[in-house]
Design a protein around this motif. Structure first.
Motif, PDB file in Angstrom:
ATOM      1  N   UNK A  46       0.851  -1.178   0.000  1.00  0.00           N
ATOM      2  CA  UNK A  46       0.000   0.000   0.000  1.00  0.00           C
ATOM      3  C   UNK A  46       0.896   1.240   0.000  1.00  0.00           C
ATOM      4  N   UNK A  47       1.069   1.829  -1.181  1.00  0.00           N
ATOM      5  CA  UNK A  47       1.969   2.976  -1.327  1.00  0.00           C
ATOM      6  C   UNK A  47       1.454   4.167  -0.534  1.00  0.00           C
ATOM      7  N   UNK A  48       0.136   4.329  -0.477  1.00  0.00           N
ATOM      8  CA  UNK A  48      -0.412   5.450   0.294  1.00  0.00           C
ATOM      9  C   UNK A  48      -0.071   5.332   1.777  1.00  0.00           C
ATOM     10  N   UNK A  52       2.130   7.922   4.038  1.00  0.00           N
ATOM     11  CA  UNK A  52       1.664   8.420   5.331  1.00  0.00           C
ATOM     12  C   UNK A  52       2.735   8.207   6.402  1.00  0.00           C
ATOM     13  N   UNK A  53       3.355   7.042   6.401  1.00  0.00           N
ATOM     14  CA  UNK A  53       4.420   6.770   7.368  1.00  0.00           C
ATOM     15  C   UNK A  53       5.589   7.728   7.168  1.00  0.00           C
ATOM     16  N   UNK A  54       5.922   8.020   5.929  1.00  0.00           N
ATOM     17  CA  UNK A  54       7.004   8.949   5.629  1.00  0.00           C
ATOM     18  C   UNK A  54       6.666  10.341   6.155  1.00  0.00           C
ATOM     19  N   UNK A  83      12.036   5.341   3.239  1.00  0.00           N
ATOM     20  CA  UNK A  83      10.679   5.050   2.778  1.00  0.00           C
ATOM     21  C   UNK A  83      10.407   5.725   1.433  1.00  0.00           C
ATOM     22  N   UNK A  84      10.844   6.972   1.294  1.00  0.00           N
ATOM     23  CA  UNK A  84      10.654   7.685   0.028  1.00  0.00           C
ATOM     24  C   UNK A  84      11.376   6.970  -1.113  1.00  0.00           C
TER      25      UNK A  84
END
Length: 97
Positions: A46-48, A52-54, A83-84
Motif C-alpha cells: 500500500x503505497x499510500x 503516510x508513514x514517511x 521510505x521515500x
C-alpha cells in the motif's frame, strides 16, 4: 607443544562442526526463498500507507528538532528518506512492468 597441537585440533574440529551444522540451514532458507520467487507469488504494498508513514516520520523529525533532539531527528529523517526511496522504487517497477 603437545597441548598446543591438541588445542588447535579441538578448535578446528569445533569450527568445522559449526560450519557443517550451519550450512544446511542457510542453504534450505535460500532454496525456499527461490521457490517462492519461482512460484510467482505476488506481494502487494500500500503505497499510500508508506507515504503516510514517511510524512509522520518527517513531522516527528521536525518535532524532535524543535525539542533539541537533533540526533533522533536525523534518524527519523533517514527513515523517511528510506521510505521515500522505497516508494520511488515501487513506482518505477510498476511503470516498467
Amino acid at each position: 607443544m603437545n597441548r598446543r597441537i591438541s588445542a588447535v585440533a579441538v578448535t578446528a574440529a569445533m569450527a568445522g562442526g559449526l560450519l557443517f551444522t550451519a550450512l544446511p540451514a542457510q542453504a534450505a532458507t535460500a532454496s525456499v526463498g527461490r521457490q517462492s520467487m519461482a512460484a510467482g507469488h505476488v506481494i502487494t504494498v500500500d503505497i499510500n500507507k508508506l507515504r503516510q508513514q514517511s510524512a509522520e516520520l518527517k513531522a516527528k523529525a521536525a518535532r524532535l528538532d524543535h525539542e533539541g533532539e537533533h540526533a533522533a531527528a536525523d534518524r527519523a529523517r533517514a527513515q523517511a528518506r528510506a521510505l521515500d526511496k522505497r516508494i520511488k522504487q515501487l513506482q518505477d517497477a510498476e511503470e516498467n512492468a
